[in-house]
Enzyme design. Structure first.
Site, PDB file in Angstrom:
ATOM      1  N   GLU A  84       0.837  -1.311  -0.004  1.00 46.85           N
ATOM      2  CA  GLU A  84       0.089   0.073   0.144  1.00 46.85           C
ATOM      3  C   GLU A  84       0.857   1.230   0.046  1.00 46.85           C
ATOM      4  O   GLU A  84       2.184   1.191   0.121  1.00 46.85           O
ATOM      5  CB  GLU A  84      -0.921   0.077   1.255  1.00 46.85           C
ATOM      6  CG  GLU A  84      -0.075   0.057   2.463  1.00 46.85           C
ATOM      7  CD  GLU A  84      -1.028   0.999   3.467  1.00 46.85           C
ATOM      8  OE1 GLU A  84      -1.139   2.069   3.406  1.00 46.85           O
ATOM      9  OE2 GLU A  84      -0.943   0.449   4.868  1.00 46.85           O
ATOM     10  N   ASP A 118     -16.958   5.826  14.061  1.00 43.34           N
ATOM     11  CA  ASP A 118     -15.774   5.805  12.928  1.00 43.34           C
ATOM     12  C   ASP A 118     -15.270   4.383  12.814  1.00 43.34           C
ATOM     13  O   ASP A 118     -14.454   3.973  13.572  1.00 43.34           O
ATOM     14  CB  ASP A 118     -14.817   6.707  13.699  1.00 43.34           C
ATOM     15  CG  ASP A 118     -13.705   7.049  12.682  1.00 43.34           C
ATOM     16  OD1 ASP A 118     -13.685   6.342  11.607  1.00 43.34           O
ATOM     17  OD2 ASP A 118     -13.045   7.763  13.031  1.00 43.34           O
ATOM     18  N   SER A 144     -13.092   2.075   9.982  1.00 43.25           N
ATOM     19  CA  SER A 144     -12.596   2.155   8.941  1.00 43.25           C
ATOM     20  C   SER A 144     -13.337   1.334   7.711  1.00 43.25           C
ATOM     21  O   SER A 144     -13.607   0.308   7.882  1.00 43.25           O
ATOM     22  CB  SER A 144     -10.893   1.641   9.051  1.00 43.25           C
ATOM     23  OG  SER A 144     -10.416   1.709   7.632  1.00 43.25           O
ATOM     24  N   ASP A 164     -11.599  -0.200   5.597  1.00 41.78           N
ATOM     25  CA  ASP A 164     -10.758  -1.483   5.450  1.00 41.78           C
ATOM     26  C   ASP A 164     -11.646  -2.663   6.077  1.00 41.78           C
ATOM     27  O   ASP A 164     -11.310  -3.601   5.392  1.00 41.78           O
ATOM     28  CB  ASP A 164      -9.633  -1.188   6.453  1.00 41.78           C
ATOM     29  CG  ASP A 164      -8.519  -0.162   5.984  1.00 41.78           C
ATOM     30  OD1 ASP A 164      -8.593   0.461   4.873  1.00 41.78           O
ATOM     31  OD2 ASP A 164      -7.391   0.113   6.746  1.00 41.78           O
ATOM     32  N   LYS A 207      -3.258  -1.218  15.455  1.00 41.77           N
ATOM     33  CA  LYS A 207      -2.948  -0.445  16.623  1.00 41.77           C
ATOM     34  C   LYS A 207      -3.830  -0.278  17.555  1.00 41.77           C
ATOM     35  O   LYS A 207      -5.081  -0.146  17.283  1.00 41.77           O
ATOM     36  CB  LYS A 207      -2.526   0.927  16.051  1.00 41.77           C
ATOM     37  CG  LYS A 207      -1.175   1.017  15.331  1.00 41.77           C
ATOM     38  CD  LYS A 207      -0.408   2.292  15.515  1.00 41.77           C
ATOM     39  CE  LYS A 207       0.857   2.290  14.871  1.00 41.77           C
ATOM     40  NZ  LYS A 207       0.749   2.777  13.537  1.00 41.77           N
TER      41      LYS A 207
HETATM   42  N1  PSU Z   1      -2.440   2.096  10.804  1.00 45.74           N
HETATM   43  C1  PSU Z   1      -1.230   1.904  11.010  1.00 45.74           C
HETATM   44  N2  PSU Z   1      -0.798   2.512   9.926  1.00 45.74           N
HETATM   45  C2  PSU Z   1      -1.223   2.979   8.741  1.00 45.74           C
HETATM   46  C3  PSU Z   1      -2.671   3.114   8.825  1.00 45.74           C
HETATM   47  C4  PSU Z   1      -3.395   2.486   9.658  1.00 45.74           C
HETATM   48  O1  PSU Z   1      -0.702   1.640  11.716  1.00 45.74           O
HETATM   49  O2  PSU Z   1      -0.447   3.647   7.657  1.00 45.74           O
HETATM   50  C5  PSU Z   1      -3.172   3.499   7.426  1.00 45.74           C
HETATM   51  C6  PSU Z   1      -3.577   2.370   6.510  1.00 45.74           C
HETATM   52  O3  PSU Z   1      -3.395   2.748   5.145  1.00 45.74           O
HETATM   53  C7  PSU Z   1      -5.069   2.162   6.609  1.00 45.74           C
HETATM   54  C8  PSU Z   1      -5.703   3.687   7.056  1.00 45.74           C
HETATM   55  O4  PSU Z   1      -5.749   1.392   5.555  1.00 45.74           O
HETATM   56  O5  PSU Z   1      -4.499   4.109   7.837  1.00 45.74           O
HETATM   57  C9  PSU Z   1      -6.891   3.406   7.562  1.00 45.74           C
HETATM   58  O6  PSU Z   1      -7.253   4.923   7.721  1.00 45.74           O
HETATM   59  P1  PSU Z   1      -8.939   5.119   8.389  1.00 45.74           P
HETATM   60  O7  PSU Z   1      -8.994   4.803   9.710  1.00 45.74           O
HETATM   61  O8  PSU Z   1      -9.161   6.565   7.908  1.00 45.74           O
HETATM   62  O9  PSU Z   1      -9.659   4.287   7.297  1.00 45.74           O
HETATM   63 MN    MN Z   2     -12.264   6.531  10.096  1.00 43.93          MN
END
Ligand code: PSU
Ligand code: MN
Length: 299
Positions: free
Chosen positions: A17, A134, A136, A138, A155
């Site tokens: 990524e 919130d 993700s 993902d 994390k």
């Molecule tokens: N968690 C990490 N490192 C990262 C990310 C998440 O420890 O770089 C990045 C990844 O690309 C993940 C994104 O897909 O943050 C998730 O963001 P959000 O919570 O806004 O969906």
């Molecule tokens: Mn988010």
């Protein structure tokens, strides 16, 4: 799209990524890391394809010039029209010709369209602490797109029990790589179980083939503990996370801003140690993903 891959190609591919490059790590460590991850994949018999967006074009296999550009543009994102691109941002990124780092969600989506089924990253997004709304993108992507995502868990900036519940609800199996416990990125301990422990890439490949044979949609999450020598115990990282989460709430941060803020704040507060751990686990995940890609190709 460029660099179209044919799925008939015998070479095992590993997707990587780019949000970690554009919005996760400081320059120039982000560029070194991107190159090191590609090298780690090659050293284990697979071909890396770092995924990202250059002027609105979705690219599976950034050139070294494109990688260098995105990594250095991270120093001044506004000047370079550089964005963190998750699923809802994709059509806008294409129409507006953005440069972009792809999240786990968009990297999975693009990888699948190019016939790539293994992907290595650091940590996935999940359900946030506090604001349970919130979640993700993902997690939804894991529910619907058939890609094996190799990561160090998630994390502890996130609500990890809620994240695992979400994956369970949506039918995403969670594998522990040589562990029964879901790793919490820097720390090995989360107190939460995985669904199955695999000791070898062939075991992951067998689960993946069974999933395909059953016609079950979605991905598979393979969680790899950080290399032991770089691990940061949960008790050491937890107060830092609590501080960062409180600051994000005080500043009223929302949506896509939250994760990058928490990542950079935790990195600032823990200094070199967390950066070292982050780099080490990313490279380690790339080697595990390469082994799985090779095992899948060895049918
Ligand atoms: N968690 C990490 N490192 C990262 C990310 C998440 O420890 O770089 C990045 C990844 O690309 C993940 C994104 O897909 O943050 C998730 O963001 P959000 O919570 O806004 O969906
Ligand atoms: Mn988010």
């Amino acid at each position: 799209m460029t660099n179209d891959l044919t799925s008939s190609n015998a070479q095992p591919f590993v997707a990587l990524e780019s949000t970690v490059i554009t919005h996760g790590l400081p320059y120039p460590q982000n560029l070194t890391l991107a190159n090191d991850m590609e090298a780690a994949v090659r050293a284990h018999g697979a071909e890396p394809r770092t995924i990202g967006i250059v002027q609105g074009e979705l690219i599976a296999g950034l050139s070294s010039e494109q990688l260098a550009y995105l990594a250095s543009a991270a120093q001044a994102p506004e000047q370079h029209n550089l964005h963190k691109v998750s699923r809802r941002d994709l059509p806008i990124a294409v129409a507006r010709r953005w440069n972009g780092g792809t999240t786990v969600a968009t990297t999975m989506w693009i990888a699948h369209r190019h016939g790539i089924s293994v992907f290595a990253t650091g940590g996935i997004g999940g359900v946030h602490r506090g604001d349970g709304a919130d979640v993700s993108a993902d997690l939804q992507e894991l529910a619907q797109t058939p890609v094996i995502v190799v990561c160090a868990g998630a994390k502890a900036i996130l609500n990890l029990p809620a994240t695992l519940e979400y994956l369970e609800t949506f039918g995403v199996s969670v594998v522990g790589w040589g562990t029964d416990e879901f790793p919490a990125f820097y720390s090995h301990q989360s107190g939460l179980p995985v669904d199955v422990c695999c000791q070898a890439a062939s075991e992951v490949a067998a689960i993946w083939r069974a999933k395909q044979a059953l016609g079950l949609p979605g991905g598979l999450l393979v969680t790899v503990p950080a290399p032991k020598e770089e691990e940061i115990p949960a008790a050491e990282i937890e107060p830092v996370i609590q501080q960062a989460v409180a600051e994000a709430a005080e500043q009223g941060l929302r949506s896509a801003q939250v994760t990058p803020f928490l990542l950079s704040r935790v990195a600032q507060l823990t200094g070199e140690h967390s950066l070292r751990a982050n780099l080490a686990l990313l490279k380690n995940n790339a080697t595990v993903a390469a082994q799985i890609a090779v095992a899948l190709g060895a049918d």
